[in-house]
Design an enzyme around this catalytic site. Structure first.
Site, short mmCIF file in Angstrom:
data_model
loop_
_atom_site.label_atom_id
_atom_site.label_comp_id
_atom_site.label_asym_id
_atom_site.label_seq_id
_atom_site.Cartn_x
_atom_site.Cartn_y
_atom_site.Cartn_z
N CYS A 80 0.79 -1.23 0.00
CA CYS A 80 0.00 0.00 0.00
C CYS A 80 0.83 1.29 0.00
O CYS A 80 0.46 2.24 -0.71
CB CYS A 80 -1.02 0.00 1.14
SG CYS A 80 -0.44 -0.64 2.71
N ARG A 90 6.98 -11.34 5.30
CA ARG A 90 6.62 -11.10 6.70
C ARG A 90 7.33 -12.13 7.58
O ARG A 90 7.34 -13.32 7.29
CB ARG A 90 5.11 -11.16 6.89
CG ARG A 90 4.40 -10.08 6.07
CD ARG A 90 2.92 -10.09 6.23
NE ARG A 90 2.30 -9.12 5.34
CZ ARG A 90 0.98 -8.95 5.19
NH1 ARG A 90 0.15 -9.71 5.90
NH2 ARG A 90 0.50 -8.06 4.36
N GLN A 115 0.55 -11.12 -2.93
CA GLN A 115 -0.83 -10.65 -2.74
C GLN A 115 -1.42 -10.17 -4.06
O GLN A 115 -0.74 -9.53 -4.86
CB GLN A 115 -0.86 -9.49 -1.74
CG GLN A 115 -0.54 -9.89 -0.31
CD GLN A 115 -0.73 -8.71 0.63
OE1 GLN A 115 -0.17 -7.64 0.42
NE2 GLN A 115 -1.51 -8.91 1.66
N ASP A 154 -3.17 -7.60 -4.79
CA ASP A 154 -3.41 -6.42 -3.97
C ASP A 154 -3.95 -5.28 -4.81
O ASP A 154 -3.41 -4.97 -5.88
CB ASP A 154 -2.09 -5.99 -3.34
CG ASP A 154 -2.26 -5.47 -1.92
OD1 ASP A 154 -3.41 -5.42 -1.46
OD2 ASP A 154 -1.25 -5.12 -1.31
N HIS A 172 -5.52 -1.13 -4.46
CA HIS A 172 -5.80 0.05 -3.65
C HIS A 172 -6.61 1.01 -4.51
O HIS A 172 -6.21 1.35 -5.63
CB HIS A 172 -4.50 0.68 -3.15
CG HIS A 172 -3.79 -0.22 -2.17
ND1 HIS A 172 -2.84 -1.12 -2.58
CD2 HIS A 172 -3.97 -0.41 -0.84
CE1 HIS A 172 -2.42 -1.81 -1.53
NE2 HIS A 172 -3.09 -1.40 -0.46
N LYS A 178 -11.93 -3.15 8.77
CA LYS A 178 -12.00 -3.98 7.57
C LYS A 178 -13.16 -4.95 7.67
O LYS A 178 -13.61 -5.32 8.76
CB LYS A 178 -10.71 -4.75 7.36
CG LYS A 178 -10.45 -5.86 8.37
CD LYS A 178 -9.16 -6.61 8.07
CE LYS A 178 -8.90 -7.70 9.13
NZ LYS A 178 -7.64 -8.42 8.89
N HIS A 187 -8.29 -0.47 0.77
CA HIS A 187 -7.32 -1.55 0.61
C HIS A 187 -8.09 -2.84 0.34
O HIS A 187 -9.03 -3.15 1.08
CB HIS A 187 -6.48 -1.74 1.87
CG HIS A 187 -5.79 -0.52 2.37
ND1 HIS A 187 -4.41 -0.39 2.40
CD2 HIS A 187 -6.27 0.64 2.89
CE1 HIS A 187 -4.08 0.78 2.92
NE2 HIS A 187 -5.20 1.42 3.23
#
Length: 643
Positions: free
Chosen positions: A332, A361, A379, A381, A383, A464, A510
Site C-alpha cells: 500500500c 513477513r 498478494q 493487492d 488500492h 475492515k 485496501h
C-alpha cells in the site's frame, strides 16, 4: 455463567443488581471453558507422571487446547497414551476447580519452583495483555489481579494440584466426560520467541459428548487426506527447500500451471472491472515505512533491515551513512506514491491500482504452515482511491466483485466479519474511525450475508470487512479483505482537484481478493482434495491407447486438443492400459481418452473419469467440443454427469 457480560465460575458470589446469564457448554464461550479446563487436567496428569515437569502456558484454541511443558525429553506417542489415561482418572474423580485471589508476593512464593509461571506474574493487568494474547498469556494473568486455581477433592477439600490461571473453569472435572483426546505433541518456543527455551507442547481436543468428539475426529481424518502439504508433494505442485528457508515456497511445473491459470483469469476479470496494473519493487528505504506507520505498528512482522549505500573516502572515513532498506510487508505505501506522482482530478476517480505484489513477513516459526501461513507470498493487492461521496458505492462494487470472483474458483458459502479498532493500536481520530466502521457495517449488512463482529481486529489505519469462506468439508477460511482508510491519504498528503475547483482528500480502500496467491492455492488444493476443475488442472486430458496400433489414431485426437489450447498428452509409454488408468487417476487427471479398434473404426473415443465412470463411443468432434465447453464453463469434471 456470564455476569454483567463477563464469563465467571458458577461458584462466584453475586451482588444485587448483577445481570446473569448461563453459558451453555456447547456455545463458543462454553467450549473455550471446557477446553481450558481439560488443559488443566492434562497438565495435572503430566505432573503426576513426571513431577519434575515445569508448566508453561495452556490456552484453548480453535477446536481444542494445548499446554506447554519443560521436560527432559520430548513426549512420545506412548507418553501421550499414558497421560490421556491418567487424565481420564482425574476426570472420573470429579475434582472441583477452586479459585483463589493472591498477591504478587504470595504468587511468587507459591510458584517458586515454576520459573515460567513466575515470569508471567509480572504481566498481571499490564497493557501488554492484548499484544501477548496470541501466545496464550491472557489465560494465565490479566484483569488486574492474580488468581490461582486449585483442583480439590469435592468432599474433603484436599488440594491435588494448582496452577496460575485467570479462569473461569468448569465446576467439576467430571463435566469433561469422555469427549476429549490428546492429538499430538511438538516443540514450541516459550512465548513464541526463538530467543527463548524450546518447550514441549501437547495438543488435545475436547467436546461436550463422545459423539461430537468422534465427528470431529472424522473431520480431522478427512482434512488430513486433503492436507495441501501432503498433496503438494504427491501431485508435484510445490516444495519448501531447506536451502531456501522456512515459509518460502517454490512452485514446480504442475503448480506453476495452476498458479498461472489462477492469475490469468483474475487479470481478465480485473481488466473488465476497470483496474489499472502496476508493479513495485520488493525492497524500499525505511523512511517509507516510517511515514506509513508500519515501523511503529508492524515492525515485529517485518524482516530486519539491510544497511546499504554507505560511502567512505580513501582513508576509510564514512562520508555518507548507510540507509536502512526493508523487504516490503505491504504494497500500500508504494501504491500511494504512484497516486501521488502527479496531480489528480476527480475525473480520474475511482482510481483502481492492482498488483500481484510479493511481500515478506517475519512469521514466527511456530505459526508457519505450508502455503497457508508463509513468510514470502504474493498478494493480489488493489488500492482504490475514490471520493468521499462515492466510497459507499465503491465498497459495494468491490464486495460484489470479490464474491463473484471467489465463486468462479468454486467457493460459494460465505459470511462476513467486521474487524473494528484496536484501542491500543491505531492512528487517526475517533470520528473518522466511527464513520469508516459505520460505512463498512452498512455495506456488509446490505450484502445479505451474515455479519459477525471481530472487536479489535482492525489494522492500525482502518477497519475492515473480511470474507470468510467455507470449503467442501465445512472448514472456514479467511479469504478477501476490504479495508476503509481515511488515514493514509492524510499521512501521505493525497489530494485531487474537485469539480468545484477545490483540493480534496480521496478516501482509500485496501483490498486483497485472494489474500495471497499462495494461501488461496493451498485452500483450493484442500477444497478440491487435489482434484482440480478441468480448467485449473495441470494436465487436463491424457490419451491412453488400448494397444500400440492405436497410438497414431489417438495421437491425432490429442494433437487436435493441444491445437485448441488444451493441456493434453498421449501416454504411449510401456505398460498395460489398466495400470496407466490407475496411475493417471491417482494423479487426479480429470479426463482420460481411451481408444481401441472399435473407436478407430467408428471415429470415436471413450471417456474415463476420475470417479471411475465412463462414456463410450463418443464422436471425436463431439468429444473435443465437450472438453472445450467444460473448460470454458469452469466445470469440475469428476464424472460422466459433469461432462
Amino acid at each position: 455463567m456470564r455476569v454483567n457480560g463477563e464469563p465467571q465460575d458458577l461458584f462466584r458470589e453475586l451482588a444485587d443488581g448483577d445481570e446473569v446469564e448461563p453459558i451453555e457448554i456447547g456455545s463458543p464461550d462454553g467450549l473455550k471453558i471446557l477446553r481450558h479446563s481439560t488443559g488443566h487436567v492434562v497438565a495435572q496428569a503430566v505432573q503426576r507422571i513426571n513431577p519434575e515437569a515445569k508448566l508453561g502456558i495452556g490456552p484453548p484454541i480453535e477446536d481444542g487446547f494445548y499446554f506447554d511443558f519443560d521436560v527432559a525429553e520430548p513426549f512420545t506417542p506412548d507418553d501421550l497414551k499414558a497421560i490421556e489415561k491418567e487424565a481420564s482418572r482425574i476426570v472420573r474423580q470429579g475434582q472441583r476447580f477452586a479459585r483463589r485471589v493472591v498477591t504478587e508476593t504470595e504468587a511468587r512464593a507459591e510458584l517458586a519452583n515454576e520459573p515460567y509461571k513466575l515470569e508471567l506474574v509480572g504481566l498481571k493487568g499490564s497493557s501488554a495483555d492484548a499484544d501477548d494474547a496470541g501466545n496464550g498469556e491472557d489465560v494465565e494473568v490479566g484483569a488486574g489481579e492474580l488468581t490461582i486455581y486449585d483442583n480439590v477433592d469435592p468432599k474433603t477439600g484436599e488440594r491435588y494440584w494448582s496452577d496460575l490461571c485467570r479462569g473461569p473453569h468448569l465446576p467439576s472435572t467430571r463435566l469433561i466426560g469422555n469427549g476429549f483426546a490428546l492429538t499430538r505433541s511438538s516443540g514450541a518456543y516459550w512465548r513464541g520467541s526463538e530467543r527463548n527455551p524450546m518447550l514441549q507442547r501437547i495438543y488435545g481436543t475436547a467436546w461436550p459428548t463422545k459423539d461430537e468428539l468422534r465427528a470431529y475426529q472424522a473431520r480431522v481424518e478427512e482434512a488430513q487426506k486433503r492436507d495441501h502439504r501432503r498433496l503438494g508433494r504427491e501431485l508435484d505442485l510445490f516444495s519448501f527447500p531447506d536451502e531456501i528457508g522456512s515459509g518460502l515456497p517454490v512452485f514446480h511445473p504442475n503448480g506453476g500451471i495452476i498458479r498461472t491459470e489462477m492469475e490469468e483469469y483474475s487479470r481478465k476479470r480485473h481488466i473488465a472491472e476497470g483496474y489499472s496494473f502496476v508493479t513495485t519493487p520488493h525492497i524500499t528505504k525505511g523512511q517509507l515505512f516510517e511515514t506509513s506507520g508500519h515501523l511503529d505498528w508492524y515492525a515485529d512482522g517485518m524482516y530486519p533491515p539491510m544497511q546499504i549505500d554507505e560511502e567512505r573516502d580513501a582513508e576509510g572515513n564514512v562520508t555518507k551513512p548507510a540507509q536502512d532498506y526493508y523487504l516490503k510487508p505491504m504494497n500500500c505505501p508504494m501504491h500511494t506514491l504512484i497516486y501521488r506522482s502527479r496531480a489528480r482530478s476527480y475525473r480520474e476517480l475511482p482510481l483502481r491500482l492492482f498488483e500481484f505484489g510479493t511481500v515478506y513477513r517475519m512469521e514466527k516459526s511456530g505459526v508457519v504452515h505450508g502455503l497457508t501461513r508463509a513468510r514470502g507470498f504474493t498478494q493480489d493487492d488493489a488500492h482504490i482511491y475514490t471520493t468521499h461521496e462515492s466510497m459507499r458505492d465503491e465498497l459495494t462494487t468491490t464486495l460484489d466483485f470479490v464474491l463473484s470472483l471467489l465463486r468462479d474458483y468454486g467457493l460459494d458459502d460465505f459470511y462476513l466479519e467486521l474487524s473494528t479498532k484496536n484501542p491500543e493500536k491505531f492512528v487517526g481520530g475517533d470520528d473518522i474511525w466511527e464513520e469508516a466502521t459505520r460505512t463498512l457495517r452498512e455495506v456488509a449488512e446490505a450484502s445479505g450475508l451474515v455479519l459477525v463482529p471481530d472487536p479489535g481486529g482492525a489494522a492500525f489505519y482502518g477497519p475492515k470487512v473480511s470474507v470468510q469462506a467455507r470449503d467442501a468439508i465445512g472448514r472456514t477460511w479467511q479469504m478477501s479483505t476490504i479495508q476503509l482508510d481515511f488515514n493514509f491519504p492524510e499521512i501521505f498528503d493525497l489530494e485531487y482537484a474537485a469539480s468545484d475547483g477545490t483540493r480534496k482528500r480521496p478516501v482509500m480502500i485496501h483490498r486483497a481478493l485472494f489474500g495471497s496467491i499462495e494461501r488461496f492455492f493451498g485452500v483450493l488444493v484442500e477444497h478440491y482434495a487435489g482434484a482440480f476443475p478441468v480448467w485449473l488442472a495441470p494436465q487436463q486430458v491424457v490419451g491412453i491407447p488400448v494397444a500400440d496400433e492405436y497410438v497414431e489414431y489417438l495421437g491425432d485426437v490429442i494433437d487436435t486438443l493441444k491445437a485448441q489450447g488444451v493441456r493434453a498428452h498421449l501416454d504411449d509409454g510401456d505398460g498395460r492400459m489398466p495400470k496407466k488408468i490407475r496411475s493417471h487417476t491417482t494423479a487426479k487427471v480429470p479426463i482420460m481418452l481411451i481408444a481401441g479398434e472399435q473407436d478407430r473404426d467408428a471415429g470415436t473415443v471413450s471417456f474415463r473419469f476420475r470417479d471411475g465412470s465412463q462414456r463410450n463411443g463418443v464422436d471425436v468432434d463431439e468429444a473435443v467440443a465437450r472438453i472445450l465447453a467444460a473448460i470454458k464453463r469452469h466445470d469440475l469434471v469428476n464424472g460422466e454427469s459433469d461432462l
